[in-house]
Design an enzyme around this catalytic site. Structure first.
Site, PDB file in Angstrom:
ATOM      1  CB  CYS A  94      30.218  30.158  37.324  1.00  0.00           C
ATOM      2  SG  CYS A  94      31.156  31.630  36.887  1.00  0.00           S
ATOM      3  CE1 TYR A 122      42.915  46.831  49.057  1.00  0.00           C
ATOM      4  CE2 TYR A 122      45.174  47.644  49.219  1.00  0.00           C
ATOM      5  CZ  TYR A 122      44.262  46.609  49.288  1.00  0.00           C
ATOM      6  OH  TYR A 122      44.687  45.351  49.611  1.00  0.00           O
ATOM      7  CG  ASP A 124      41.832  44.118  45.971  1.00  0.00           C
ATOM      8  OD1 ASP A 124      40.653  43.775  45.758  1.00  0.00           O
ATOM      9  OD2 ASP A 124      42.706  43.302  46.328  1.00  0.00           O
ATOM     10  CD1 TRP A 140      50.548  39.976  53.818  1.00  0.00           C
ATOM     11  CD2 TRP A 140      52.725  40.190  53.335  1.00  0.00           C
ATOM     12  NE1 TRP A 140      50.711  39.700  52.489  1.00  0.00           N
ATOM     13  CE2 TRP A 140      52.034  39.827  52.152  1.00  0.00           C
ATOM     14  CE3 TRP A 140      54.101  40.378  53.276  1.00  0.00           C
ATOM     15  CZ2 TRP A 140      52.688  39.641  50.937  1.00  0.00           C
ATOM     16  CZ3 TRP A 140      54.744  40.193  52.058  1.00  0.00           C
ATOM     17  CH2 TRP A 140      54.040  39.831  50.910  1.00  0.00           C
ATOM     18  CB  THR A 164      55.530  44.758  44.342  1.00  0.00           C
ATOM     19  OG1 THR A 164      56.029  46.080  44.192  1.00  0.00           O
ATOM     20  CG2 THR A 164      56.662  43.771  44.222  1.00  0.00           C
ATOM     21  CD  GLU A 192      47.385  45.798  52.306  1.00  0.00           C
ATOM     22  OE1 GLU A 192      47.276  46.037  51.104  1.00  0.00           O
ATOM     23  OE2 GLU A 192      46.906  44.766  52.833  1.00  0.00           O
TER      24      GLU A 192
HETATM   25  S1  SF4 Z   1      29.359  32.541  40.057  1.00  0.00           S
HETATM   26 FE1  SF4 Z   1      31.162  32.924  38.866  1.00  0.00          FE
HETATM   27  S2  SF4 Z   1      31.121  35.098  38.426  1.00  0.00           S
HETATM   28 FE2  SF4 Z   1      29.682  34.727  40.075  1.00  0.00          FE
HETATM   29  S3  SF4 Z   1      30.817  35.098  41.922  1.00  0.00           S
HETATM   30 FE3  SF4 Z   1      30.992  32.915  41.487  1.00  0.00          FE
HETATM   31  S4  SF4 Z   1      32.858  32.701  40.292  1.00  0.00           S
HETATM   32 FE4  SF4 Z   1      32.310  34.876  40.284  1.00  0.00          FE
END
Ligand code: SF4
Length: 336
Positions: free
Chosen positions: A179, A99, A117, A3, A22, A16
């Site tokens: 991050c 949603y 979501d 999809w 699922t 959706e």
């Molecule tokens: S820095 Fe980390 S917590 Fe912030 S949006 Fe990026 S991955 Fe997500």
């Protein structure tokens, strides 16, 4: 995914709804089979509920399938069989919430509605360092408001919605996201504050109710079985099952108690009922745990059943709940 990137609102809708409860891997085949049998609104609207449920068998949350059928009929009646192209008309269809309405509106019609979501809620909660409970309506509303502001600057809502969902699924993952390598880290508040792994906050806990079912699978010498359709407002509505008694505790019944159950249900049987085996199952639903015993029984002839029951020689063509599906497969009953 089959999809991905499609613009056909009917297909987006089906995918959706399947993906609501699922996983992608499980839903993929179901989607392809469903679309092959019901390629458009017209073919779905003219189908009967038993057949739609058969194509849904094993996916769970059967109200989704029943609502698909109701919505297809509504589209035929109110929109001449053409999928509606406004958010208000889309959300008025049975089984479509904010949603799904936002996903169809943006993916199929390019309308400016943000999807919200679980992935998106996680990203926003971290990016804005919002420690509200993401399962509460007030936090969801707050995050939706934030996204609506962002959407004022968004040129392509479909691309934005897809991107933020993918970003949540692949980069800003639930535990220990990387991050340091994230393109959003310079503006991410949770990263700046060092609280990434504390967000999002989820407080509500689902209490599961236990239910005890005794099923009686009676087969006669000609291979006939007794089944009936669950028509009450309850789990598995529209699916088929054997004679069933729900009780507060689950004890093993004696032969006399089993015979009494059939007598009370006004089922006429020739010959004695013989118990061959008792099978036990546990089945988890979101809000309920079903603990069941299935009594495999034999008799000479099933003569007559009550009004709501069917005497079936073959079980193919009838959709059963997962738990009985497992029993039928394990016992190699003629069933497909
Ligand atoms: S820095 Fe980390 S917590 Fe912030 S949006 Fe990026 S991955 Fe997500």
């Amino acid at each position: 995914m089959p999809w991905s990137g499609i613009k056909n609102p009917y297909r987006i809708w089906i995918s959706e709804i399947i993906l609501q409860q699922t996983r992608v891997k499980q839903g993929w085949d179901y989607y392809l089979r469903f679309i092959e049998r019901f390629p458009d609104i017209c073919s779905l609207a003219s189908a009967n509920e038993d057949e739609v449920l058969k194509y849904w068998e094993g996916l769970g949350y059967y109200s989704r399938a029943r609502n698909l059928l109701k919505a297809a009929k509504q589209i035929e009646e109110l929109h001449g069989g053409k999928f509606p192209n406004t958010y208000a008309d889309i959300i008025s269809l049975p089984g479509i919430g904010p949603y799904t309405a936002a996903a169809i509106s943006s993916f199929a019609f390019g309308l400016s509605y943000p999807v919200l979501d679980g992935n998106v809620l996680r990203v926003i909660s971290r990016y804005t360092s919002n420690d509200g409970d993401i399962l509460s309506q007030s936090t969801k509303k707050e995050m939706l408001k934030y996204l609506q502001e962002v959407f004022k600057k968004v040129e392509d809502p479909a691309v934005f919605n897809q991107a933020i969902m993918n970003f949540g699924a692949m980069q800003c993952v639930p535990s220990s996201p990387e991050c340091g390598e994230c393109i959003m880290c310079k503006n991410c508040k949770a990263y700046e504050e060092g609280i990434v792994n504390m967000l999002p906050v989820k407080i509500k806990k689902i209490k599961k109710k236990k239910r005890y079912f005794s099923y009686f699978d009676l087969e006669d010498e000609a291979g006939n079985r007794l089944i009936f359709r669950r028509d009450k407002q309850d789990i598995w509505q529209g699916l088929y099952e054997f004679l069933m008694v729900e009780s507060k505790v689950l004890k093993t019944l004696s032969d006399a108690e089993i015979t009494k159950t059939f007598d009370e249900s006004q089922i006429k049987i020739k010959g004695k009922i013989t118990l061959t085996k008792v099978h036990e199952y546990k089945h988890q639903l979101t809000h309920q745990t079903i603990i069941a015993k299935v009594y495999a029984l034999k008799c000479k002839k099933i003569k007559e059943s009550g009004d709501e029951m069917l005497i079936a020689n073959s079980l193919s063509g009838y959709a059963f709940p997962r738990l009985l599906d497992l029993y039928l497969q394990e016992n190699k009953v003629n069933y497909d």
